[in-house]
Design a protein around this motif. Structure first.
Motif, mmCIF file in Angstrom:
data_model
loop_
_atom_site.group_PDB
_atom_site.id
_atom_site.type_symbol
_atom_site.label_atom_id
_atom_site.label_comp_id
_atom_site.label_asym_id
_atom_site.label_seq_id
_atom_site.Cartn_x
_atom_site.Cartn_y
_atom_site.Cartn_z
ATOM 1 N N VAL A 72 0.747 -1.343 0.078
ATOM 2 C CA VAL A 72 -0.157 0.054 -0.058
ATOM 3 C C VAL A 72 0.812 1.297 0.067
ATOM 4 N N HIS A 73 1.621 1.291 0.822
ATOM 5 C CA HIS A 73 2.665 2.484 0.994
ATOM 6 C C HIS A 73 3.689 2.787 -0.137
ATOM 7 N N LEU A 84 -6.447 2.692 -6.027
ATOM 8 C CA LEU A 84 -6.682 2.623 -4.311
ATOM 9 C C LEU A 84 -5.425 3.786 -3.699
ATOM 10 N N ASP A 121 -6.830 6.680 -2.961
ATOM 11 C CA ASP A 121 -7.763 6.477 -1.832
ATOM 12 C C ASP A 121 -7.145 6.724 -0.426
ATOM 13 N N GLY A 122 -5.623 6.115 -0.713
ATOM 14 C CA GLY A 122 -4.875 6.274 0.550
ATOM 15 C C GLY A 122 -4.310 7.849 0.662
ATOM 16 N N PRO A 175 -7.198 10.937 1.850
ATOM 17 C CA PRO A 175 -7.306 11.112 3.331
ATOM 18 C C PRO A 175 -6.140 11.245 4.053
ATOM 19 N N PHE A 230 -5.527 14.903 4.511
ATOM 20 C CA PHE A 230 -6.496 15.743 5.127
ATOM 21 C C PHE A 230 -5.934 15.264 6.913
ATOM 22 N N ALA A 234 -5.085 17.933 9.952
ATOM 23 C CA ALA A 234 -6.054 17.692 11.131
ATOM 24 C C ALA A 234 -5.250 17.346 12.514
ATOM 25 N N SER A 248 -10.263 20.551 0.191
ATOM 26 C CA SER A 248 -11.477 20.019 -0.380
ATOM 27 C C SER A 248 -12.259 20.729 -1.602
ATOM 28 N N ALA A 266 -15.987 4.549 -1.671
ATOM 29 C CA ALA A 266 -14.722 3.580 -1.743
ATOM 30 C C ALA A 266 -15.272 2.116 -2.239
ATOM 31 N N PRO A 282 -13.416 14.542 -1.070
ATOM 32 C CA PRO A 282 -13.186 15.969 -0.682
ATOM 33 C C PRO A 282 -14.567 16.508 -0.250
ATOM 34 N N VAL A 302 -12.577 14.829 11.092
ATOM 35 C CA VAL A 302 -11.708 14.828 9.723
ATOM 36 C C VAL A 302 -10.636 13.805 10.216
ATOM 37 N N ALA A 303 -9.868 13.865 11.135
ATOM 38 C CA ALA A 303 -8.758 12.899 11.448
ATOM 39 C C ALA A 303 -9.222 11.422 11.890
ATOM 40 N N SER A 350 -10.434 10.105 8.081
ATOM 41 C CA SER A 350 -9.360 10.154 6.974
ATOM 42 C C SER A 350 -8.763 8.719 7.366
ATOM 43 N N LYS A 351 -8.254 8.797 8.745
ATOM 44 C CA LYS A 351 -7.451 7.542 9.143
ATOM 45 C C LYS A 351 -8.064 6.116 8.979
ATOM 46 N N GLY A 372 -7.998 5.515 4.981
ATOM 47 C CA GLY A 372 -6.886 5.450 4.226
ATOM 48 C C GLY A 372 -5.962 4.415 4.324
ATOM 49 N N SER A 373 -4.591 4.729 4.275
ATOM 50 C CA SER A 373 -3.650 3.325 3.988
ATOM 51 C C SER A 373 -3.414 2.441 5.336
ATOM 52 N N GLN A 374 -4.118 3.078 6.505
ATOM 53 C CA GLN A 374 -3.860 2.268 7.647
ATOM 54 C C GLN A 374 -5.117 1.475 7.952
ATOM 55 N N ALA A 411 -8.440 1.427 2.881
ATOM 56 C CA ALA A 411 -7.941 1.283 1.592
ATOM 57 C C ALA A 411 -6.978 -0.029 1.730
ATOM 58 N N SER A 412 -6.289 -0.166 2.859
ATOM 59 C CA SER A 412 -5.551 -1.361 2.893
ATOM 60 C C SER A 412 -6.386 -2.572 2.770
ATOM 61 N N GLN A 462 -8.937 -2.901 1.145
ATOM 62 C CA GLN A 462 -9.340 -3.163 -0.209
ATOM 63 C C GLN A 462 -8.007 -3.898 -0.931
ATOM 64 N N TYR A 463 -6.990 -3.428 -0.587
ATOM 65 C CA TYR A 463 -5.922 -3.848 -1.425
ATOM 66 C C TYR A 463 -5.860 -5.448 -1.066
ATOM 67 N N MET A 464 -5.824 -5.648 0.295
ATOM 68 C CA MET A 464 -5.651 -7.178 0.751
ATOM 69 C C MET A 464 -6.819 -7.820 -0.190
#
Lengths: 329, 329
Positions: free
Chosen positions: A72-73, A153, A156-157, A160, A163, A167, A184, B121, B160, B180-181, B184-185, B188-190, B193-194, B196-198
């Motif tokens: 992902v990263h 994707l 999508d990472g 967010p 933002f 934040a 935004s 998503a 956005p 927002v935080a 977002s988290k 996102g990638s943690q 979205a992760s 979905q990758y998996m």
């Protein structure tokens, strides 16, 4: 170097070098850097943009380490690093630091976020279903380097994350929130994303066809809205008054359109796409006249600000100098 | 009805009907609605989720009108409207209103944003490069109804917009920023979205192959993280203490995994995908046992909260009742 995710951005030491300025006055920007020399004559735009780009890369490396899950990263970093998109972030930093004396690491907070969402948007635009670019800045585009599902994707990472970056910064909550709203709206359906839709429509234009209204909208809603956002974010983080932010918006929008036109002129010379470009519709000479008009409009919007703080911003709007500068669009 | 963009969300009158409760106590939620009757016996989960869905649609219609450019806003509305994704928003509203007495329109602010980013998503995940779904909830998916390039950019408009929606609400700035935080988290990638990758990786699994660690991660990082986010946002908008938010996170994550397992069991019965599902790896009976365990874990996390406020949340975690409820994943 030990990486942690989403650190306080001000931990990064500023590295943007001094800029050669027209006057001998002490610059308000980059206060923690060596003072400017006594004999500067011009603003070195390429050096400034290169330095901003280098700072953004350092920031991305720091805030977005290669951590699990790597699948992902890794593409998030690939997309965000070495991506030549510094104009809007550079304007953000220049407005915040030069006009309002904001410390450089603080100015980097919105600049970094804007850089990330712009890089993500360009990655989407490069995909086969849109403009179908296989390279960007001499590198394979993200969907070529990885795969289409990864490129979908990765946006999508990244967005967010951008933002969350704001934040969780140490900015006052009201400032952070205005930055979130600003970015935004600039990137969404009334801004950059709409510009991308419209540009994609120009793919169906027949040879010789040119729709000025559509071209105007693409110019305005892509680079126009993006650099406007950079200038507004610089003002917001600098505590600008509403009236000042409105003038900064005008400056940024005109400047963004100017650079878009200059980029399109170069692109046309290389035989590139440029469906919706003035260079295609009117030829390079007339397009350059429009770019110069945009530069004058941008400089006019700076009237009334402290002249000491606008030298760099005026330098950005020097169409003759800017024509030789490469920026990421 | 005259639409304006990004209005103050509290202008919308709450419409979620009363929920039949186990006790005769006056509910803390939906204060502006008629009081509950004196003879309720059960919590009507399907009615509650339908009402939340209807409220979300009304909210989307109000905040995201069909405005120019239509080519941009029509697919945004198509994606966000009539999309069966109410579990996380419903939990957000139930936590905020039932546990912390937040007025329903205020609880709708984060619920609406979460609904939008989840719908976006899922739209990406439906695309040919990912899970290649042609229908969702008996409607053509967005890329089928419109086109792939539209589906890519529709995400870029919706996400956005969701953040702008929070940033421009009338919530206190520090609360908005935490929302927002949080979102977002989670997305996102943690987080989502992760997941979905998996999940996309599981497409390459050979018949009969099952990787429990990967399945755990997909369960945890998709519905787990999403409903956790809904519960946390409900706590944040309700002014919960940090310790309370941590317990709400545990509740939401367990609940999300429980619903994911239940959904996968149904999906397997219909002969669907479910590569990373417990139903596929262990069979429906054992998968149901895990779902029941998740339900117990969710209810346990509610211990210590005011029992008057947790009745609806406990009802969500009733695995037997939930097995008959359709939620959007």
């Amino acid at each position: 170097m030990a990486f942690i995710s989403l650190p306080n951005c001000t931990n990064l030491a500023p590295k943007i070098p001094q800029v050669h300025r027209r006057s001998q006055s002490k610059p308000r920007a980059f206060a923690s850097l060596p003072p400017t020399t006594n004999t500067p004559t011009t603003i070195d735009l390429p050096a400034y943009l290169t330095a901003v780009s280098s700072n953004l890369d350092a920031q991305v490396s720091h805030t977005l380490p290669l951590q699990p899950p790597h699948i992902v990263h890794a593409p998030m970093r690939y997309c965000a690093l070495s991506n030549p998109t510094p104009l809007a972030p550079a304007v953000c930093i220049a407005v915040a630091s030069d006009l309002f004396g904001v410390p450089h690491p603080t100015a980097l907070i919105p600049a970094h976020a804007l850089h990330l969402v712009h890089a993500a948007a360009l990655m989407h635009e490069d995909m086969p279903a849109l403009l179908d670019r296989t390279t960007r800045a001499n590198r394979p585009t993200t969907h070529i380097k990885f795969a289409q599902n990864v490129a979908i994707l990765t946006y999508d990472g990244l967005v967010p994350f951008a933002f969350a970056h704001i934040a969780e910064s140490n900015l006052p909550a009201d400032i952070s929130l205005r930055l979130v709203a600003e970015i935004s709206k600039a990137m969404g359906s009334q801004g950059f994303a709409s510009g991308q839709y419209m540009e994609a429509q120009t793919l169906s234009w027949a040879d010789g066809f040119f729709d000025k209204d559509c071209a105007d909208q693409v110019h305005s809603m892509k680079m126009g809205v993006l650099v406007e956002c950079g200038a507004a974010c610089g003002g917001i983080v600098g505590g600008a008054k509403d009236e000042e932010i409105e003038r900064l918006r005008k400056y940024g929008r005109a400047l963004g359109i100017m650079y878009q036109i200059l980029w399109d002129i170069k692109e046309k010379e290389r035989g590139g796409f440029g469906k919706a470009s003035y260079a295609r519709g009117y030829g390079a000479e007339r397009a350059m006249e429009v770019a110069e008009e945009m530069g004058r409009e941008a400089r006019k919007a700076l009237e009334g600000f402290d002249p000491q703080g606008t030298q760099l911003l005026e330098g950005f709007a020097d169409c003759g100098a800017a024509a030789h500068v490469g920026v990421g669009l």
